[in-house]
Design an enzyme around this catalytic site. Structure first.
Site, mmCIF file in Angstrom:
data_model
loop_
_atom_site.group_PDB
_atom_site.id
_atom_site.type_symbol
_atom_site.label_atom_id
_atom_site.label_comp_id
_atom_site.label_asym_id
_atom_site.label_seq_id
_atom_site.Cartn_x
_atom_site.Cartn_y
_atom_site.Cartn_z
ATOM 1 N N ARG A 228 0.798 -9.451 -9.014
ATOM 2 C CA ARG A 228 -0.563 -8.983 -9.823
ATOM 3 C C ARG A 228 -0.480 -10.014 -11.176
ATOM 4 N NH1 ARG A 228 -2.182 -7.309 -5.954
ATOM 5 N NH2 ARG A 228 -2.818 -5.339 -5.549
ATOM 6 N N GLU A 257 -9.467 -10.917 -12.863
ATOM 7 C CA GLU A 257 -10.267 -11.453 -11.665
ATOM 8 C C GLU A 257 -11.615 -11.384 -11.594
ATOM 9 O OE1 GLU A 257 -7.640 -10.720 -8.388
ATOM 10 O OE2 GLU A 257 -6.018 -11.469 -8.976
ATOM 11 N N HIS A 275 -6.778 -15.009 -4.960
ATOM 12 C CA HIS A 275 -6.113 -13.643 -4.393
ATOM 13 C C HIS A 275 -6.372 -13.831 -2.878
ATOM 14 C CE1 HIS A 275 -5.102 -9.467 -5.671
ATOM 15 N NE2 HIS A 275 -4.636 -9.703 -4.461
HETATM 16 P P1 NAP Z 1 7.323 -3.119 -2.652
HETATM 17 O O1 NAP Z 1 8.140 -3.130 -1.366
HETATM 18 O O2 NAP Z 1 7.177 -1.620 -3.584
HETATM 19 O O3 NAP Z 1 8.286 -4.021 -3.769
HETATM 20 C C1 NAP Z 1 8.266 -4.175 -5.110
HETATM 21 C C2 NAP Z 1 9.680 -3.934 -5.560
HETATM 22 O O4 NAP Z 1 9.491 -4.369 -6.993
HETATM 23 C C3 NAP Z 1 10.275 -2.778 -5.331
HETATM 24 O O5 NAP Z 1 11.296 -2.876 -4.366
HETATM 25 C C4 NAP Z 1 11.108 -2.468 -6.666
HETATM 26 O O6 NAP Z 1 12.320 -2.523 -6.211
HETATM 27 C C5 NAP Z 1 10.636 -3.663 -7.567
HETATM 28 N N1 NAP Z 1 10.572 -3.186 -8.840
HETATM 29 C C6 NAP Z 1 9.627 -2.345 -9.200
HETATM 30 N N2 NAP Z 1 9.576 -2.138 -10.464
HETATM 31 C C7 NAP Z 1 10.306 -3.037 -10.838
HETATM 32 C C8 NAP Z 1 10.954 -3.580 -12.168
HETATM 33 N N3 NAP Z 1 10.325 -3.101 -13.440
HETATM 34 N N4 NAP Z 1 11.724 -4.609 -12.347
HETATM 35 C C9 NAP Z 1 12.291 -5.143 -11.186
HETATM 36 N N5 NAP Z 1 11.859 -4.950 -9.883
HETATM 37 C C10 NAP Z 1 11.056 -3.728 -10.058
HETATM 38 O O7 NAP Z 1 6.162 -3.614 -2.536
HETATM 39 P P2 NAP Z 1 5.459 -4.947 -1.688
HETATM 40 O O8 NAP Z 1 4.924 -4.530 -0.536
HETATM 41 O O9 NAP Z 1 6.586 -5.917 -1.688
HETATM 42 O O10 NAP Z 1 4.217 -5.445 -2.635
HETATM 43 C C11 NAP Z 1 4.631 -6.011 -4.139
HETATM 44 C C12 NAP Z 1 3.371 -6.001 -4.646
HETATM 45 O O11 NAP Z 1 2.852 -7.299 -4.017
HETATM 46 C C13 NAP Z 1 2.276 -5.067 -4.624
HETATM 47 O O12 NAP Z 1 2.460 -4.046 -5.543
HETATM 48 C C14 NAP Z 1 1.011 -5.902 -5.043
HETATM 49 O O13 NAP Z 1 0.614 -5.923 -6.155
HETATM 50 C C15 NAP Z 1 1.461 -7.457 -4.502
HETATM 51 N N6 NAP Z 1 0.555 -7.944 -3.451
HETATM 52 C C16 NAP Z 1 -0.392 -9.021 -3.491
HETATM 53 C C17 NAP Z 1 -0.989 -9.561 -2.553
HETATM 54 C C18 NAP Z 1 -1.854 -10.544 -2.752
HETATM 55 O O14 NAP Z 1 -2.942 -10.636 -1.954
HETATM 56 N N7 NAP Z 1 -1.542 -11.486 -3.524
HETATM 57 C C19 NAP Z 1 -0.800 -8.809 -1.201
HETATM 58 C C20 NAP Z 1 0.065 -7.882 -0.895
HETATM 59 C C21 NAP Z 1 0.835 -7.602 -2.405
HETATM 60 P P3 NAP Z 1 13.375 -1.633 -7.279
HETATM 61 O O15 NAP Z 1 12.844 -0.136 -7.064
HETATM 62 O O16 NAP Z 1 14.558 -1.896 -6.496
HETATM 63 O O17 NAP Z 1 13.340 -2.121 -8.579
#
Ligand code: NAP
Length: 317
Positions: A228, A257, A275
């Site tokens: 994000r 955005e 995006h």
């Molecule tokens: P996810 O599996 O929940 O992964 C996010 C990871 O971030 C978690 O495993 C968490 O691990 C870690 N985390 C959370 N807070 C943190 C912090 N303060 N410091 C360090 N690590 C932290 O989510 P995902 O499916 O991979 O998606 C991630 C993000 O990608 C989404 O939230 C979304 O905003 C973005 N996204 C963007 C697009 C796009 O079109 N560009 C598409 C899909 C997703 P720990 O609990 O171990 O810290």
């Protein structure tokens, strides 16, 4: 009959079983929010906050067609007894692919080289022109080793890269398959040639990468953001890119955005995408199907497969 507020258009083809279920339940999709709306199936552009919730007293479920839910006030939904769901997993690989598209494009100056050709500047083969940065053998830092962060890290093995990651939890299987090392945030910034951001946007992560953090990064490092926009301070990033402190950036997401910080737009060493992390035909269809399955489950009184506040609402499957 159920009224679903859906402020966008579906793809032509979805799983026929979902179509049958929609018909059986008498679901009516509407582009306008009504006082007796039962469900919302929405994209990131829809902000679901306490003010919106106050307009829909019958609402049972908010089904986001995205994995990130920073557009939804989840505690406010929970307080109102509304289930919030998202679409994890189905978009993981497509988004990791796009992180790599940005990484390679930024490192090897792909868009800039294409512009050079189209603008008629390629007069002869030039030994010095458009030199970029090696990817193979270098260090990839993953900020947030969740689903997409790990999928991005897995791809680095084919490029003989060292993988570092920062996450609150240790990821043993990821370490085993990629030889990744878990380091703290400061070490990640200092040691990564490429920093790829994959944390969700929340109070803790807003502007997590600001001028202080950018100054800690390796000189000549490259920053990739497919998570994000607001996780990075864009003004500070533009400064670091302009000064040459960072070599380049690849950005799919922005704080406001579709507005992009004007200083970023002026720079050649930023690859800018609108995006499109999950924007493949198959992934987008799967996202819609997942969102509809979540929504239908909630309307049927079942616990949706991707309910984020099931525990807080004391829902039992
Ligand atoms: P996810 O599996 O929940 O992964 C996010 C990871 O971030 C978690 O495993 C968490 O691990 C870690 N985390 C959370 N807070 C943190 C912090 N303060 N410091 C360090 N690590 C932290 O989510 P995902 O499916 O991979 O998606 C991630 C993000 O990608 C989404 O939230 C979304 O905003 C973005 N996204 C963007 C697009 C796009 O079109 N560009 C598409 C899909 C997703 P720990 O609990 O171990 O810290």
């Amino acid at each position: 009959m159920f009224r679903i507020y859906r402020p966008y258009v579906f793809p032509d083809e979805i799983d026929p079983a979902i179509g049958k279920d929609l018909k059986r339940l008498g679901v009516k999709f509407e582009p306008i929010l009504h006082a007796d709306t039962d469900a919302i199936v929405c994209l990131l552009a829809t902000k679901v906050d306490a003010a919106l919730l106050a307009r829909v007293p019958k609402l049972r479920v908010v089904s986001n067609v995205a994995v990130g839910v920073d557009n939804i006030d989840v505690p406010a939904c929970t307080a109102r007894g509304v289930v919030v769901t998202n679409t994890p997993d189905v978009l993981t690989e497509a988004t990791a692919d796009l992180a790599w598209a940005l990484l390679l494009a930024a490192a090897r100056r792909v868009p800039e080289s294409e512009r050079y050709v189209r603008e008629g500047k390629w007069k002869q083969w030039d030994w010095t022109a458009l030199r970029g940065h090696d990817v193979h053998g270098r260090t990839l830092g993953i900020l947030g080793a969740g689903r997409i962060g790990q999928a991005t890290g897995h791809r680095a093995v084919g490029f003989s890269m060292e993988v570092l990651y920062t996450s609150r939890q240790r990821r043993l299987l990821f370490e085993h398959t990629t030889q990744a090392r878990r380091v703290d945030f400061k070490a990640l910034l200092r040691q990564s040639d490429f920093l790829s951001i994959h944390v969700p946007l929340n109070k803790e992560t807003r502007h997590l990468v600001g001028s202080r953090e950018l100054a800690m990064m390796k000189p000549g490092a490259i920053l990739i953001n497919t998570a994000r926009g607001a996780i990075v301070d864009e003004a500070a990033l533009a400064k670091a890119l302009k000064s040459g402190r960072l070599a380049a950036a690849g950005l799919d997401v922005f704080e406001h955005e579709p507005k992009i910080h004007p200083d970023l737009l002026k720079l050649d060493n930023v690859v800018i995408l609108p995006h499109i992390g999950s924007a493949t035909e198959t992934t987008r269809r799967r996202m819609v199907e997942t969102a509809l399955r979540n929504c239908l489950a909630a309307l049927k009184g079942e616990v949706p497969p991707n309910a984020l506040n099931a525990h807080a609402l004391n829902l039992k499957g």
